[in-house]
Motif scaffolding. Structure first.
Motif, short mmCIF file in Angstrom:
data_model
loop_
_atom_site.label_atom_id
_atom_site.label_comp_id
_atom_site.label_asym_id
_atom_site.label_seq_id
_atom_site.Cartn_x
_atom_site.Cartn_y
_atom_site.Cartn_z
N MET A 1 0.92 -1.64 -0.17
CA MET A 1 -0.41 -0.35 -0.33
C MET A 1 1.03 1.06 0.48
O MET A 1 1.99 0.95 1.02
CB MET A 1 -1.16 -0.12 0.70
CG MET A 1 -1.89 1.14 1.56
SD MET A 1 -2.76 1.27 3.08
CE MET A 1 -3.68 2.94 2.61
N ASP A 86 -1.27 13.90 0.30
CA ASP A 86 -2.19 13.16 0.07
C ASP A 86 -3.55 14.02 1.70
O ASP A 86 -4.92 14.37 0.99
CB ASP A 86 -1.99 12.10 -0.03
CG ASP A 86 -1.49 11.52 -0.72
OD1 ASP A 86 -1.57 11.42 -1.86
OD2 ASP A 86 -0.23 10.69 -0.75
N LYS A 109 -6.71 16.14 0.52
CA LYS A 109 -7.82 16.31 1.61
C LYS A 109 -7.34 16.89 2.78
O LYS A 109 -6.11 17.13 3.11
CB LYS A 109 -8.28 15.10 2.09
CG LYS A 109 -8.80 13.70 0.99
CD LYS A 109 -10.16 14.19 0.79
CE LYS A 109 -10.84 13.71 -0.82
NZ LYS A 109 -12.08 13.53 -1.15
N LYS A 362 -7.64 6.75 5.78
CA LYS A 362 -7.76 6.53 4.70
C LYS A 362 -9.12 6.02 4.77
O LYS A 362 -9.68 6.35 3.14
CB LYS A 362 -8.18 4.74 5.61
CG LYS A 362 -7.70 3.88 4.93
CD LYS A 362 -7.71 2.56 5.53
CE LYS A 362 -7.26 1.21 4.63
NZ LYS A 362 -8.76 1.50 3.64
N ASP A 363 -10.39 6.59 5.90
CA ASP A 363 -11.77 6.94 4.70
C ASP A 363 -12.23 7.90 3.69
O ASP A 363 -12.83 7.74 2.72
CB ASP A 363 -12.64 7.41 6.01
CG ASP A 363 -14.30 7.23 5.57
OD1 ASP A 363 -14.40 6.00 5.49
OD2 ASP A 363 -14.54 8.11 6.15
N LEU A 365 -9.36 9.69 2.10
CA LEU A 365 -8.78 8.75 1.06
C LEU A 365 -9.31 7.70 -0.24
O LEU A 365 -9.06 7.18 -1.73
CB LEU A 365 -7.19 8.50 1.02
CG LEU A 365 -6.12 9.29 2.08
CD1 LEU A 365 -5.09 9.05 2.18
CD2 LEU A 365 -6.44 10.71 0.15
N ASP A 366 -9.48 6.49 0.62
CA ASP A 366 -10.49 5.13 0.14
C ASP A 366 -12.03 5.91 -0.93
O ASP A 366 -12.40 5.92 -2.15
CB ASP A 366 -10.84 4.67 0.82
CG ASP A 366 -9.78 3.58 1.57
OD1 ASP A 366 -9.57 3.71 1.16
OD2 ASP A 366 -10.79 3.11 2.44
N ALA A 367 -12.76 7.07 -0.13
CA ALA A 367 -13.47 8.21 -0.76
C ALA A 367 -13.21 9.33 -2.19
O ALA A 367 -14.28 8.49 -3.41
CB ALA A 367 -15.18 9.16 0.15
N GLN A 368 -12.29 9.14 -2.25
CA GLN A 368 -11.04 9.53 -3.38
C GLN A 368 -11.29 9.21 -4.31
O GLN A 368 -12.28 9.24 -5.45
CB GLN A 368 -10.25 10.62 -2.78
CG GLN A 368 -9.85 11.34 -3.78
CD GLN A 368 -8.23 11.93 -3.70
OE1 GLN A 368 -7.45 11.36 -3.13
NE2 GLN A 368 -8.45 13.23 -3.45
N HIS A 369 -11.20 7.68 -3.88
CA HIS A 369 -10.72 6.79 -4.71
C HIS A 369 -12.38 6.34 -6.09
O HIS A 369 -11.74 5.68 -6.68
CB HIS A 369 -9.81 5.71 -4.56
CG HIS A 369 -8.45 6.24 -4.16
ND1 HIS A 369 -7.66 6.36 -2.95
CD2 HIS A 369 -7.58 6.99 -4.72
CE1 HIS A 369 -6.79 6.64 -2.81
NE2 HIS A 369 -6.76 7.12 -3.75
N THR A 370 -12.79 6.81 -4.98
CA THR A 370 -14.46 5.87 -5.73
C THR A 370 -14.90 6.96 -5.97
O THR A 370 -16.28 6.64 -6.74
CB THR A 370 -14.71 4.83 -4.40
OG1 THR A 370 -15.88 5.82 -3.36
CG2 THR A 370 -14.25 4.10 -3.95
#
Length: 371
Positions: A1, A86, A109, A362-363, A365-370
């Motif tokens: 990761m 990031d 973010k 993480k929450d 950045l994960d939302a950004q990727h989706t």
């Protein structure tokens, strides 16, 4: 990761490291997690710099002395682009107003820190540079009470407001209790401490009124850390106690935690706008129980009837009753202290703060990727 590239922006001009150790430990913990590349931007002369550099964290300097500085905004914006940041984490209002503005139009973010309840309004334009800034993706609050209060004011997505408890390390609390021998206090006296920057909302007047309600024959001494012994206002407050010989204004002290450790109970009678009181956490870490008012995050710190006593704010009679209860039951007082220390170790440690902060990152950045 892939590691998260983090720019943490903070400003402190205190010589005393005690108030800012939890913040430093969180940033250092993120760095040591192996999951984050940390860069810190702070003011020249910050007491945090040697702590960060000791752990191999890159530290950059900016004055960070204005709520809105074109120069500071340009510096932060340049760093966000050049270092492929990031997450931008902003630890106070100066950092927030400049950093959030610098991030406008960029994908980074943005996280801000909120440390107390109150003093925010949708009708106050200055709030749109800090907690109501439209560029904030998350606001990390120091207590659930702070989160609940702020959610009443933010626009749009309320879930961007979350709670992460500051972490305290028990290694910070291994010093001997403060030597108060020069004060010639009776060894037998029951000692009450109040450690606070004595703004009106800290409730010194409530404490002094409570003391006046206690039986006159009680063998007590009161240690006021942060109360200027030369202040006429402080002298006036102490007079309310009707125990002027037993109330001692100690002024500013860098060993405030050790003074609390030399007491039997620490008192925090705040009337409003409390966060997660560091002085209570410090005293509890030394095994000293607390009596606190039910405002802000106090009731999250102190488990009523287990690690201390929680009383209604602004009610000296209730505070007096709580003091009398522990004065008359020293075994209960000691048991509360043991439980309070265990609660800090279990609930307010550094690891939980770092893990919870990583989860917030993480929450986002994960939302950004989706998207």
């Amino acid at each position: 990761m892939k590691k998260i590239n983090l720019l943490a922006v903070t400003h402190h001009d205190r010589e005393n490291i005690n108030p800012i150790r939890p913040e430093a430990s969180q940033i250092i913990g993120l760095h040591l997690s192996g999951k984050v590349n940390v860069i810190v931007l702070c003011n020249p002369g910050s007491g945090l710099i040697p702590y960060f550099e000791k752990h191999g964290i890159e530290v950059l300097i900016d004055p960070l002395n204005k709520k809105f500085s074109v120069s500071t905004i340009k510096t932060i914006r340049r760093l966000l682009r050049e270092r492929s940041i990031d997450v931008l984490h902003l630890f106070n209002n100066i950092a927030c107003s400049n950093g959030a503005t610098a991030a406008i139009g960029l994908k980074v973010k943005v996280v801000a820190y909120r440390g107390q309840t109150g003093n925010i309004s949708r009708l106050d334009p200055s709030c749109y540079l800090t907690m109501l800034h439209p560029r904030l993706d998350r606001i990390i609050c120091v207590a659930k009470a702070v989160e609940d209060d702020l959610k009443q004011h933010v626009w749009g997505n309320k879930s961007k407001v979350v709670t992460v408890y500051k972490g305290h390390d028990q290694a910070w609390y291994q010093k001997e209790k403060a030597d108060l021998s020069d004060m010639n206090l009776p060894v037998s006296s029951f000692k009450l401490s109040l450690v606070a920057n004595l703004r009106p909302r800290k409730g010194l007047h409530i404490f002094m009124q409570a003391l006046a309600m206690l039986p006159k024959e009680m063998d007590i001494d009161v240690l006021l850390v942060g109360a200027d012994p030369h202040s006429e206002q402080v002298k006036k407050m102490i007079k309310l106690s009707e125990r002027e010989q037993q109330v001692h204004a100690l002024g500013y002290r860098t060993d405030a935690p050790e003074v609390a450790a030399a007491s039997d109970v620490t008192i925090l009678p705040t009337t409003k706008r409390e966060g997660l009181c560091r002085a209570v956490l410090e005293a509890n870490s030394y095994g000293i129980p607390s009596i606190v008012s039910d405002t802000g995050g106090n009731a999250e710190l102190v488990k009523n009837g287990v690690t201390g006593i929680v009383v209604p704010p602004g009610e000296p009679a209730a505070l007096a009753e709580a003091i009398l209860q522990l004065y008359n039951d020293r075994e209960k007082c000691k048991a509360f202290g043991v439980a309070a220390r265990n609660r800090v170790i279990d609930k307010f440690n550094v690891k939980q703060g770092v893990d919870a902060t990583l989860a917030v990152y993480k929450d986002m950045l994960d939302a950004q990727h989706t998207e």
